[in-house]
Design a protein around this motif. Sequence first.
Motif, PDB file in Angstrom:
ATOM      1  N   GLY A   1       0.818  -1.210   0.000  1.00 29.56           N
ATOM      2  CA  GLY A   1       0.000   0.000   0.000  1.00 29.56           C
ATOM      3  C   GLY A   1       0.848   1.254   0.000  1.00 29.56           C
ATOM      4  O   GLY A   1       1.913   1.311  -0.634  1.00 29.56           O
ATOM      5  N   ASP A   2       0.406   2.266   0.749  1.00 31.18           N
ATOM      6  CA  ASP A   2       1.158   3.525   0.792  1.00 31.18           C
ATOM      7  C   ASP A   2       2.254   3.506   1.850  1.00 31.18           C
ATOM      8  O   ASP A   2       2.960   4.505   2.042  1.00 31.18           O
ATOM      9  N   GLY A   3       2.392   2.361   2.539  1.00 32.56           N
ATOM     10  CA  GLY A   3       3.443   2.221   3.537  1.00 32.56           C
ATOM     11  C   GLY A   3       3.058   2.665   4.928  1.00 32.56           C
ATOM     12  O   GLY A   3       3.824   2.480   5.882  1.00 32.56           O
ATOM     13  N   SER A   4       1.872   3.240   5.085  1.00 30.60           N
ATOM     14  CA  SER A   4       1.491   3.820   6.372  1.00 30.60           C
ATOM     15  C   SER A   4       1.405   2.764   7.478  1.00 30.60           C
ATOM     16  O   SER A   4       1.645   3.077   8.650  1.00 30.60           O
ATOM     17  N   ARG A   5       1.087   1.527   7.132  1.00 27.18           N
ATOM     18  CA  ARG A   5       1.004   0.478   8.159  1.00 27.18           C
ATOM     19  C   ARG A   5       2.362   0.218   8.801  1.00 27.18           C
ATOM     20  O   ARG A   5       2.448  -0.321   9.901  1.00 27.18           O
ATOM     21  N   PHE A   6       3.442   0.595   8.094  1.00 25.19           N
ATOM     22  CA  PHE A   6       4.798   0.450   8.630  1.00 25.19           C
ATOM     23  C   PHE A   6       5.359   1.764   9.164  1.00 25.19           C
ATOM     24  O   PHE A   6       6.504   1.812   9.605  1.00 25.19           O
ATOM     25  N   GLY A   7       4.569   2.831   9.055  1.00 26.75           N
ATOM     26  CA  GLY A   7       5.072   4.151   9.417  1.00 26.75           C
ATOM     27  C   GLY A   7       5.947   4.748   8.338  1.00 26.75           C
ATOM     28  O   GLY A   7       6.808   5.586   8.621  1.00 26.75           O
ATOM     29  N   LEU A   8       5.719   4.337   7.083  1.00 22.78           N
ATOM     30  CA  LEU A   8       6.546   4.771   5.967  1.00 22.78           C
ATOM     31  C   LEU A   8       5.715   5.514   4.932  1.00 22.78           C
ATOM     32  O   LEU A   8       4.493   5.344   4.844  1.00 22.78           O
ATOM     33  N   ASP A   9       6.396   6.313   4.124  1.00 25.36           N
ATOM     34  CA  ASP A   9       5.802   6.974   2.961  1.00 25.36           C
ATOM     35  C   ASP A   9       6.444   6.345   1.726  1.00 25.36           C
ATOM     36  O   ASP A   9       7.612   6.595   1.427  1.00 25.36           O
ATOM     37  N   VAL A  10       5.666   5.505   1.019  1.00 24.60           N
ATOM     38  CA  VAL A  10       6.226   4.686  -0.061  1.00 24.60           C
ATOM     39  C   VAL A  10       5.936   5.300  -1.424  1.00 24.60           C
ATOM     40  O   VAL A  10       4.802   5.705  -1.725  1.00 24.60           O
ATOM     41  N   THR A  11       6.971   5.360  -2.259  1.00 25.45           N
ATOM     42  CA  THR A  11       6.868   5.746  -3.666  1.00 25.45           C
ATOM     43  C   THR A  11       7.276   4.551  -4.512  1.00 25.45           C
ATOM     44  O   THR A  11       8.327   3.945  -4.269  1.00 25.45           O
ATOM     45  N   TYR A  12       6.470   4.190  -5.505  1.00 25.01           N
ATOM     46  CA  TYR A  12       6.782   3.046  -6.364  1.00 25.01           C
ATOM     47  C   TYR A  12       7.524   3.511  -7.617  1.00 25.01           C
ATOM     48  O   TYR A  12       7.139   4.490  -8.259  1.00 25.01           O
ATOM     49  N   LEU A  13       8.590   2.792  -7.942  1.00 23.03           N
ATOM     50  CA  LEU A  13       9.447   3.127  -9.077  1.00 23.03           C
ATOM     51  C   LEU A  13       9.529   1.909  -9.994  1.00 23.03           C
ATOM     52  O   LEU A  13       9.990   0.853  -9.570  1.00 23.03           O
ATOM     53  N   ARG A  14       9.090   2.061 -11.219  1.00 15.93           N
ATOM     54  CA  ARG A  14       8.999   0.934 -12.139  1.00 15.93           C
ATOM     55  C   ARG A  14      10.330   0.663 -12.841  1.00 15.93           C
ATOM     56  O   ARG A  14      10.959   1.556 -13.415  1.00 15.93           O
ATOM     57  N   GLN A  15      10.774  -0.604 -12.770  1.00 14.74           N
ATOM     58  CA  GLN A  15      11.931  -1.078 -13.532  1.00 14.74           C
ATOM     59  C   GLN A  15      11.399  -2.098 -14.533  1.00 14.74           C
ATOM     60  O   GLN A  15      10.977  -3.186 -14.161  1.00 14.74           O
ATOM     61  N   ASP A  16      11.391  -1.731 -15.799  1.00 17.18           N
ATOM     62  CA  ASP A  16      10.716  -2.548 -16.805  1.00 17.18           C
ATOM     63  C   ASP A  16      11.382  -3.895 -17.058  1.00 17.18           C
ATOM     64  O   ASP A  16      10.751  -4.825 -17.544  1.00 17.18           O
ATOM     65  N   ALA A  17      12.665  -3.997 -16.725  1.00 18.69           N
ATOM     66  CA  ALA A  17      13.381  -5.271 -16.878  1.00 18.69           C
ATOM     67  C   ALA A  17      14.436  -5.336 -15.776  1.00 18.69           C
ATOM     68  O   ALA A  17      14.937  -4.298 -15.325  1.00 18.69           O
ATOM     69  N   PRO A  18      14.772  -6.559 -15.317  1.00 16.97           N
ATOM     70  CA  PRO A  18      15.784  -6.696 -14.257  1.00 16.97           C
ATOM     71  C   PRO A  18      17.189  -6.454 -14.799  1.00 16.97           C
ATOM     72  O   PRO A  18      17.924  -7.374 -15.139  1.00 16.97           O
ATOM     73  N   LEU A  19      17.571  -5.184 -14.872  1.00 20.86           N
ATOM     74  CA  LEU A  19      18.825  -4.785 -15.505  1.00 20.86           C
ATOM     75  C   LEU A  19      19.934  -4.497 -14.503  1.00 20.86           C
ATOM     76  O   LEU A  19      20.928  -3.877 -14.853  1.00 20.86           O
ATOM     77  N   GLY A  20      19.757  -4.940 -13.261  1.00 20.51           N
ATOM     78  CA  GLY A  20      20.830  -4.819 -12.292  1.00 20.51           C
ATOM     79  C   GLY A  20      20.532  -3.845 -11.167  1.00 20.51           C
ATOM     80  O   GLY A  20      19.694  -2.948 -11.290  1.00 20.51           O
ATOM     81  N   LEU A  21      21.254  -4.030 -10.046  1.00 19.01           N
ATOM     82  CA  LEU A  21      21.045  -3.181  -8.879  1.00 19.01           C
ATOM     83  C   LEU A  21      21.464  -1.739  -9.145  1.00 19.01           C
ATOM     84  O   LEU A  21      20.824  -0.796  -8.674  1.00 19.01           O
ATOM     85  N   ALA A  22      22.554  -1.559  -9.900  1.00 17.19           N
ATOM     86  CA  ALA A  22      22.992  -0.198 -10.219  1.00 17.19           C
ATOM     87  C   ALA A  22      21.978   0.497 -11.123  1.00 17.19           C
ATOM     88  O   ALA A  22      21.796   1.719 -11.046  1.00 17.19           O
ATOM     89  N   HIS A  23      21.323  -0.268 -11.977  1.00 13.58           N
ATOM     90  CA  HIS A  23      20.271   0.302 -12.826  1.00 13.58           C
ATOM     91  C   HIS A  23      19.108   0.794 -11.977  1.00 13.58           C
ATOM     92  O   HIS A  23      18.481   1.815 -12.282  1.00 13.58           O
ATOM     93  N   ALA A  24      18.801   0.072 -10.896  1.00  6.68           N
ATOM     94  CA  ALA A  24      17.742   0.516  -9.986  1.00  6.68           C
ATOM     95  C   ALA A  24      18.087   1.872  -9.385  1.00  6.68           C
ATOM     96  O   ALA A  24      17.220   2.741  -9.242  1.00  6.68           O
ATOM     97  N   VAL A  25      19.355   2.070  -9.012  1.00  5.97           N
ATOM     98  CA  VAL A  25      19.786   3.374  -8.495  1.00  5.97           C
ATOM     99  C   VAL A  25      19.640   4.440  -9.582  1.00  5.97           C
ATOM    100  O   VAL A  25      19.207   5.569  -9.314  1.00  5.97           O
ATOM    101  N   LEU A  26      19.957   4.062 -10.809  1.00  6.62           N
ATOM    102  CA  LEU A  26      19.893   5.002 -11.940  1.00  6.62           C
ATOM    103  C   LEU A  26      18.466   5.514 -12.134  1.00  6.62           C
ATOM    104  O   LEU A  26      18.254   6.726 -12.286  1.00  6.62           O
ATOM    105  N   ILE A  27      17.491   4.615 -12.131  1.00  4.20           N
ATOM    106  CA  ILE A  27      16.110   5.038 -12.394  1.00  4.20           C
ATOM    107  C   ILE A  27      15.481   5.717 -11.168  1.00  4.20           C
ATOM    108  O   ILE A  27      14.438   6.360 -11.296  1.00  4.20           O
ATOM    109  N   ALA A  28      16.117   5.577 -10.007  1.00  4.53           N
ATOM    110  CA  ALA A  28      15.590   6.210  -8.790  1.00  4.53           C
ATOM    111  C   ALA A  28      16.209   7.582  -8.539  1.00  4.53           C
ATOM    112  O   ALA A  28      15.985   8.173  -7.482  1.00  4.53           O
ATOM    113  N   ARG A  29      16.956   8.095  -9.505  1.00  5.25           N
ATOM    114  CA  ARG A  29      17.717   9.337  -9.301  1.00  5.25           C
ATOM    115  C   ARG A  29      16.834  10.494  -8.839  1.00  5.25           C
ATOM    116  O   ARG A  29      17.179  11.218  -7.890  1.00  5.25           O
ATOM    117  N   GLU A  30      15.705  10.685  -9.489  1.00  4.66           N
ATOM    118  CA  GLU A  30      14.839  11.817  -9.132  1.00  4.66           C
ATOM    119  C   GLU A  30      14.283  11.645  -7.727  1.00  4.66           C
ATOM    120  O   GLU A  30      14.236  12.605  -6.951  1.00  4.66           O
TER     121      GLU A  30
END
Length: 355
Positions: A65-94
């Motif tokens: 959900g929105d993360g509130s049950r954990f006390g968190l504010d969650v934003t979902y970031l789509r990675q269209d293909a599993p292109l690596g952990l560094a790629h995840a950092v790349l698409i999360a830049r903003e």
Amino acid sequence: MKALVLSGGAGTRLRPITHTSAKQLVPVANKPVLFYGLEAIADAGITEVGVIVGDTEGEIREAVGDGSRFGLDVTYLRQDAPLGLAHAVLIAREFLGDDDFVMYLGDNFIVGGITTLVDGFREDRPDAQILLTKVPNPTSFGVAELDVNGMVVALEEKPAEPKSDLALVGVYLFTAAIHEAVRSITPSWRGELEITHAIQWLIDQSHDVRSTTISGYWKDTGNVTDMLEVNRSVLETIEACCEGTVDEHTEIIGRVRIEKGAQITGSRIVGPAIIGASTVISDSYIGPSTSVSEGCRIQDCEVEYSIVLRGASLAGVRRVEASLIGRDVEVTPAPRNPSAHRLVLGDHSKVQISS
């Protein structure tokens, strides 16, 4: 400080379970393994969390959900293909901006959480902090080489000839320096942007990269063997309670948690074990290190050191152990005449039959 939680990936080592379910949502002690990571992040005082999702995005969104049950504010970031952990950092830049962040692999499990690690990072602020642990099979992991002073000098992803037995645990801490690193590397032979390559770039550019070797319990829950072991470990910490109904012909031994609406008759339950809500168990034995999820039916069976997922039904089978039983699975004896095994199995299934 923010967190980046990786919850994409196909979970090929947990097939066929992960054909229909995200690997991060397979339950440990009747709670999705991903939830343990989110709770550890919240306990460390981090509230802004980016969750990397892939093909199982819908299921992850529904669970978290929105993360509130954990006390968190969650934003979902789509990675269209599993292109690596560094790629995840790349698409999360903003999302990450220039903030420090912890990157947490959603299918990893660390007993004791990450609060001490995060507090130390906040105080010292190296450009990168990695967690290491000794493993018997370093060829299956990213491996770190340390010098005589314990400083990180080299990292290698799944090396054929490892230079140490120190594997990278799936938790990393970074300052904004990592963003230049992930932009500066190229895909590996696997076609992925490896986080080990990005950290190596930081080392080569004389950035401050530190490591902490942990001796506590850590598991990558990517396969059935490790899932069962993590389940056993967590069950060792549970407190006994009974919110269901247990008849006078049932024997409860040790730490057993019986959740709301569960019904147990004529059975023997030996803890540590969890019996999920609305599950019905009759004339059966449930042995140590077993988690039975909600809505299951177990009749005239023996089940030990196993995980049974939601809605599964087991009836009349002699003994089941060291098993992961999927959602809504039905397990019954084969007809005596003719004597034969009748199997309907999904792709990548593994079956051992006692003759």
